[in-house]
Design a protein around this motif. Structure first.
Motif, PDB file in Angstrom:
ATOM      1  N   THR A   1      21.375   1.643  45.593  1.00 50.42           N
ATOM      2  CA  THR A   1      20.480   2.456  44.768  1.00 50.42           C
ATOM      3  C   THR A   1      19.314   1.643  44.210  1.00 50.42           C
TER       4      THR A   1
ATOM      5  N   ARG B   1      22.496  14.489  44.706  1.00 50.37           N
ATOM      6  CA  ARG B   1      21.033  14.519  44.600  1.00 50.37           C
ATOM      7  C   ARG B   1      20.544  15.936  44.344  1.00 50.37           C
TER       8      ARG B   1
ATOM      9  N   LEU C   1      27.848  10.766  45.473  1.00 51.39           N
ATOM     10  CA  LEU C   1      26.441  10.634  45.102  1.00 51.39           C
ATOM     11  C   LEU C   1      25.789  12.014  45.229  1.00 51.39           C
TER      12      LEU C   1
ATOM     13  N   TRP D   1      19.207  11.680  41.011  1.00 52.24           N
ATOM     14  CA  TRP D   1      20.541  11.508  41.586  1.00 52.24           C
ATOM     15  C   TRP D   1      21.555  11.199  40.490  1.00 52.24           C
TER      16      TRP D   1
END
Length: 254
Positions: free
Chosen positions: A82, A252, A250, A169
């Motif tokens: 990230t 988004r 994760l 995110w």
């Protein structure tokens, strides 16, 4: 005794006690067998953690940062995958983990805000079912091991989506029973003992299954189920005491 203290001492007091313990731990657990990647220090062993049954694990709680397997994995993931340590970001950390709190607070690239229902290290106290933030506010949101506690997980997921900026995110980890295809939730299970048996912890109100990512997608998130942990060698996983079975979720917002 350690497990008894975790079960009986109120969370604010436990946090204060852990701060004292962190100052003593370098001497009590000095050694080079295991390493905590969060502070870069080594120890002869880690501490046990968990209440009972499947949730009880040995050699997983770092004496220095009080991090668990999932915290150390998340730290490595943030570093490797990230822009968290490089870009200017507005961050909301819900139920802030003590092992991250001071580090993230001191990072110059972050506008770092913490929130929780009652945590003593939270900047803002609120109920996640109705978060007190405008739409599209945050670049990054962390909300780990929270959604198994809330009354309405779907509503809380909707709020996380609402307050995240387009292009933002988040990481939203939860305990997951990988043997279940569907999340297990029974409103008639109300006693702490029964919840511990069915949901692994006395203050959990559901046990997520392999449909967890689909629940996040249902409110609008683009979800990556990242098996980053499996990229570690067996020696690295043991050294850092992380679980290769832990999947990073994760999320988004397009």
């Amino acid at each position: 005794m350690f497990h008894f203290l975790l079960r009986t001492i109120p969370r604010p007091i436990l946090i204060q006690l852990s701060l004292i313990f962190q100052k003593l731990s370098p001497v009590l657990y000095a050694g080079n067998r295991y390493e905590d990647p969060i502070n870069g220090k080594t120890y002869r062993k880690f501490l046990p953690y968990g209440y009972s049954g499947i949730a009880k694990r040995n050699n997983v709680l770092s004496p220095g940062t009080m991090s668990l397997e999932r915290h150390r994995l998340m730290w490595m993931y943030l570093k490797e995958r990230t822009n968290f340590f490089t870009d200017k970001l507005k961050v909301l950390h819900i139920a802030p983990e003590q092992c991250f709190y001071k580090i993230f607070r001191g990072m110059k690239n972050l506008e770092y805000i913490t929130g929780d229902y009652n945590s003593p290290i939270a900047d803002i106290h609120f109920d996640l079912h109705k978060a007190p933030f405008a739409d599209n506010t945050f670049d990054v949101i962390f909300c780990n091991h929270v959604l198994e506690h809330v009354e309405d997980a779907h509503q809380c997921m909707k709020e996380l989506y609402r307050i995240m900026k387009p292009g933002g995110w988040g990481i939203f980890q939860v305990p997951i029973d990988v043997t279940r295809k569907e999340t297990y939730e029974d409103k008639s299970i109300v006693s702490p003992r029964e919840r511990e048996i069915h949901y692994w912890q006395k203050d959990h109100v559901r046990l997520f299954g392999l449909d967890y990512a689909d629940k996040l997608r249902a409110v609008g998130f683009d979800v990556t189920e990242d098996d980053f942990a499996k990229e570690l060698t067996p020696e690295q996983a043991d050294r850092f005491r992380v679980s290769p079975q832990e999947t990073i979720y994760l999320c988004r917002k397009k």
